[in-house]
Design an enzyme around this catalytic site. Sequence first.
Site, PDB file in Angstrom:
ATOM      1  N   SER A  76      70.952  65.209  21.829  1.00  0.00           N
ATOM      2  CA  SER A  76      71.564  66.209  23.067  1.00  0.00           C
ATOM      3  C   SER A  76      72.272  67.333  22.226  1.00  0.00           C
ATOM      4  O   SER A  76      72.131  68.617  22.588  1.00  0.00           O
ATOM      5  CB  SER A  76      72.276  65.467  23.961  1.00  0.00           C
ATOM      6  OG  SER A  76      72.855  66.496  24.843  1.00  0.00           O
ATOM      7  N   SER A  95      71.799  68.498  30.573  1.00  0.00           N
ATOM      8  CA  SER A  95      72.801  67.957  30.922  1.00  0.00           C
ATOM      9  C   SER A  95      73.187  66.946  29.452  1.00  0.00           C
ATOM     10  O   SER A  95      72.532  66.373  29.092  1.00  0.00           O
ATOM     11  CB  SER A  95      72.921  66.740  32.003  1.00  0.00           C
ATOM     12  OG  SER A  95      73.954  66.302  32.200  1.00  0.00           O
ATOM     13  N   GLU A  96      74.506  67.166  28.850  1.00  0.00           N
ATOM     14  CA  GLU A  96      74.783  66.838  27.617  1.00  0.00           C
ATOM     15  C   GLU A  96      74.920  65.216  27.333  1.00  0.00           C
ATOM     16  O   GLU A  96      74.786  64.963  26.245  1.00  0.00           O
ATOM     17  CB  GLU A  96      76.044  67.569  26.872  1.00  0.00           C
ATOM     18  CG  GLU A  96      77.447  67.166  27.937  1.00  0.00           C
ATOM     19  CD  GLU A  96      77.664  68.290  28.914  1.00  0.00           C
ATOM     20  OE1 GLU A  96      76.821  68.846  29.334  1.00  0.00           O
ATOM     21  OE2 GLU A  96      78.788  68.515  29.183  1.00  0.00           O
ATOM     22  N   ASN A  97      74.906  64.382  28.445  1.00  0.00           N
ATOM     23  CA  ASN A  97      74.885  63.102  28.140  1.00  0.00           C
ATOM     24  C   ASN A  97      73.317  62.736  28.013  1.00  0.00           C
ATOM     25  O   ASN A  97      73.181  61.523  27.894  1.00  0.00           O
ATOM     26  CB  ASN A  97      75.569  62.448  29.821  1.00  0.00           C
ATOM     27  CG  ASN A  97      74.558  62.861  30.813  1.00  0.00           C
ATOM     28  OD1 ASN A  97      74.224  64.104  31.376  1.00  0.00           O
ATOM     29  ND2 ASN A  97      74.371  61.942  31.781  1.00  0.00           N
TER      30      ASN A  97
END
Lengths: 220, 231
Positions: free
Chosen positions: A88, A46-48
């Site tokens: 990320s 999840s890119e966060n």
Amino acid sequence: MPLDRNGITRRAARELQDGFYVNLGIGMPTLVANHVPDGMTVWLQSENGLLGMGAFPTEEEVDADLINAGKQTVTGVSGHSFFSSAESFEMIRGGHIDLAILGAMEVSQEGDIANWMIPGKMVKGMGGAMDLVAGVRRVIVTMEHTNKRGDPKIIPACTLPLTGLACIDMIITDLCVMEMDPDRRRFRVTELAPEVTAEEIRAKTTAEILFADDLRTIDA
Amino acid sequence: MPDKIYSSPTEALDGLARDGIMVAVGGFGLCGIPEQLIIALRDSAVRNLTAVSNNAGVDGWGLGLLLETGQIRKMVSSYVGENAEFERQFMAGELEVEFNPQGTLAERMRAGGAGIPAFFTKTGVGTAVAEGKETRDFEGETFVMERGIRTDLSLVKAWKADRAGNLMYRKTARNFNPMAASCGAHTIAEVEEIVDIGTLDPDHIHTPGIFVDRIVKTIPEKRIEQRTTRS
């Protein structure tokens, strides 16, 4: 018989491999997580800043400091890790993610994608979409074959502002599966949904496309 | 050693919040935002701010508070979907917005903090993002040049700090905070706990104190944008 969202994402899950690092886009692609085969380990990114995303939390587990890129509360699977947004996107832009599965408004015959803005409507921003299509090793689009008005979405050239150029490797729609032929720079239809014909695909696709000699029925 | 600890967000902002400055703000959605510093910045009534932040808060919380008061002139963001006041000002042309791909934004802040004025990336090549920017080919592929970002002030949210300003973040509340901390000429950290020097395990410090000028302890609300649960 066109596939429903479950069928599309079940077919997409067959592209997963044991040990893959995968980013799933918001919306329909998130359903792919429901179809990971038993015994297979897939690390959802999840890119966060979360690698090893798990299910939604129970009421007791809800933690405001633990969300996914859709800003939903989530959990981590055993072995998950946290990191900054820069790290990320090192994973994403550095080609370390094996597979991204995203939605799209339009895909061109050369594999360009448009999925972030419609001129004249409120622009919300591209988020991580441009980074994902540019950096992830393999990018699959899951979407309806045509838009709500019935117009083709797989077209000669995108009319909407682009998210990325020549970056889509496979499209899975409610009607068929098509794969990019890297030599001819055109998609080739390899599988059809049950009772869907090649003629129907031609009628609903304005892009120049190829058809496999051994067209199979989607096993989803 | 100068004392980095301030007793309130308002005191922490004293002398650093000025009209027309560029401010980096950490957080992703409402997760890991320096919420009490944002409230104090609103109350300082400074205007014409350029805010560098992945998102723009929501109506009534986070950077949404500064939009309501018209204190932000320009946003540098990647996604701003959840804010009706933002939408109104943007459509009315009252607010300037520069959209950056999320990874480009993170890297621009990281680069700025690292003294790197520009870098090349594949992200955005052939799209509106690359218009007017220099491109270069490396090993047969085209890359677009993006500039590092340095801000006048950075506001970050951390979980724990020690008195030297060493920071630890918690879970996905880390997000943009480490890059915001490094790209600011002055950085203020809002934290949940301040401990004595030597208490934090040096191996577990995410942002070393060199990047942090001021620290303020607050009791955050930590609002949740999408509360999703399973039964």
